[in-house]
Enzyme design. Structure first.
Site, PDB file in Angstrom:
ATOM      1  N   GLU A   1      25.164  17.579 -22.687  1.00  0.00           N
ATOM      2  CA  GLU A   1      23.989  18.308 -23.177  1.00  0.00           C
ATOM      3  C   GLU A   1      24.338  19.715 -23.623  1.00  0.00           C
ATOM      4  O   GLU A   1      23.738  20.247 -24.569  1.00  0.00           O
ATOM      5  CB  GLU A   1      22.916  18.356 -22.080  1.00  0.00           C
ATOM      6  CG  GLU A   1      21.565  18.890 -22.529  1.00  0.00           C
ATOM      7  CD  GLU A   1      21.433  20.406 -22.451  1.00  0.00           C
ATOM      8  OE1 GLU A   1      20.506  20.952 -23.060  1.00  0.00           O
ATOM      9  OE2 GLU A   1      22.278  21.048 -21.774  1.00  0.00           O
ATOM     10  N   GLU A   2      25.320  20.348 -22.957  1.00  0.00           N
ATOM     11  CA  GLU A   2      25.675  21.724 -23.295  1.00  0.00           C
ATOM     12  C   GLU A   2      26.450  21.835 -24.601  1.00  0.00           C
ATOM     13  O   GLU A   2      26.708  22.938 -25.075  1.00  0.00           O
ATOM     14  CB  GLU A   2      26.486  22.352 -22.150  1.00  0.00           C
ATOM     15  CG  GLU A   2      25.750  22.477 -20.818  1.00  0.00           C
ATOM     16  CD  GLU A   2      24.648  23.519 -20.838  1.00  0.00           C
ATOM     17  OE1 GLU A   2      24.408  24.119 -21.904  1.00  0.00           O
ATOM     18  OE2 GLU A   2      24.015  23.733 -19.789  1.00  0.00           O
TER      19      GLU A   2
ATOM     20  N   ASP B   1      21.144  24.911 -13.673  1.00  0.00           N
ATOM     21  CA  ASP B   1      21.343  24.254 -14.973  1.00  0.00           C
ATOM     22  C   ASP B   1      22.546  23.327 -14.939  1.00  0.00           C
ATOM     23  O   ASP B   1      23.606  23.668 -15.452  1.00  0.00           O
ATOM     24  CB  ASP B   1      21.515  25.336 -16.053  1.00  0.00           C
ATOM     25  CG  ASP B   1      21.483  24.783 -17.470  1.00  0.00           C
ATOM     26  OD1 ASP B   1      20.977  23.670 -17.657  1.00  0.00           O
ATOM     27  OD2 ASP B   1      21.965  25.473 -18.384  1.00  0.00           O
TER      28      ASP B   1
END
Length: 346
Positions: free
Chosen positions: A120-121, A89
């Site tokens: 994105e996190e 990830d």
């Protein structure tokens, strides 16, 4: 570098959310050396998305994110797995997508591109900026990479991130009647939120609510004047009715600040691929201008964000073949086919 070496190299470059500059620069240099036209799209404070194209006008983009959750964990390896922060990830996915793009180019297919985003996190700020890029208008299909066990995800839950802030009045803890505890108020509010009967959906499953952080007060002998909690709700319905439920539960006891929202998504299914529905959220809701979305990638989401994060070498190799086959398949389709199939699926 071979596939596994590139994966390890990417893992060893720390890229916690907010500090993606080094990995972006590495990818830009690596892809430039492979003959791509590379642009660093500035997002904020020196942070940049990486957008790489070949010689043709790109109709299909392979995309994922460069940032990881903390803490950074260096790469490790044994006969079967590669370990480290971002293994699944999404550093391993970046490597697989690059190798897939190289294989497709070697076959003479050049109307493809690569998009690697920041943030994105957290709040998908990179994807939000990328959505206005001129290349989005030429993109017919966006193959987003997240750990789906190499299954094609036909749906993903949405996400609602929020902060609840309670105010009180400070006082000496020996005389609590002279103050008002913000923590007590916050705990009462959170207890009521935990009792909410959240909706379910036949396709996406159950709404879930996670109280991720709680903080407040200054020390044990002071009645706390402020307290707050951050929550993340995984949506299976539009966000609006969930917001109404939250605001009824909170009432006038605290303030609600919404940090980000992403609606549940349905993605394109392609014949011949094993499918699934995932509970997590991706960059896809923020990349609406990039054509019809698909979601697939190697690795298990159950390994992501853990101290034992890993990816199977077998899955990495399979992912390259899956991406190559998917690109070939999509490039043989007319755009209207995807839109019609998405309409029928929804």
């Amino acid at each position: 570098m071979n596939l596994f070496a590139l994966t390890r190299k990417l893992i060893d470059i720390p890229s916690l959310t907010g500090a993606e500059t080094e990995v972006a620069n590495f990818l830009a240099s690596h892809l430039t050396s492979r003959g791509y036209t590379v642009a660093l799209q500035q997002v904020s404070d020196g942070r940049a998305n990486v957008i790489a194209t070949s010689t043709g006008l790109p109709r299909v983009f392979l995309a994922t994110h460069m940032d990881t959750v903390p803490p950074h964990i260096k790469a490790g390896e044994d006969d079967n797995f590669i370990y480290g922060r971002g293994a699944c990830d999404a550093k391993g996915i970046i490597a697989a997508q690059i190798f897939a793009a190289e294989q497709v180019r070697a076959e003479g297919i050049n109307d493809i591109g690569l998009l690697f985003t920041v943030d994105e996190e957290a709040g998908s700020a990179g994807a939000s900026v990328a959505n206005s890029h001129p290349l989005a208008t030429s993109c017919e299909y966006l193959i987003n990479g997240e750990p789906t066990d190499n299954k094609l995800a036909t749906g993903s839950k949405g996400s609602l991130r929020l902060r609840i802030k309670a105010e009180g009045r400070a006082a000496h803890s020996a005389y609590p009647e002279h103050g008002h505890s913000a923590i007590d108020t916050l705990l009462d509010v959170l207890a009521d939120i935990r009792q909410c009967a959240w909706p379910s959906d036949e396709h996406f499953g159950d709404t879930t609510c996670n109280i991720g952080t709680i903080k407040g007060g200054t020390r044990a002998n002071v009645i706390p004047a402020a307290a707050e909690a951050d929550l993340q709700i995984r949506l299976v319905t539009p966000a609006a009715p969930i917001k109404e439920m939250l605001e009824r539960a909170v009432g006038d006891r605290a303030l609600v600040k919404y940090l980000s929202v992403a609606e549940p998504q349905q993605m394109l299914a392609v014949a011949g691929y094993e499918t699934c529905v995932v509970r997590f959220t991706t960059d896809i809701p923020y990349l609406t201008n990039w054509g019809t979305p698909l979601l697939i990638g190697p690795g298990s989401i159950l390994d992501a964000h853990t101290d034992h994060e890993r990816i199977a070498k077998r899955e990495l190799t399979e992912a390259v073949d899956l991406y190559v086959h998917l690109v070939r398949t999509l490039l043989t389709r007319a755009p209207r086919e995807a839109h019609e199939e998405m309409r029928c699926n929804s």
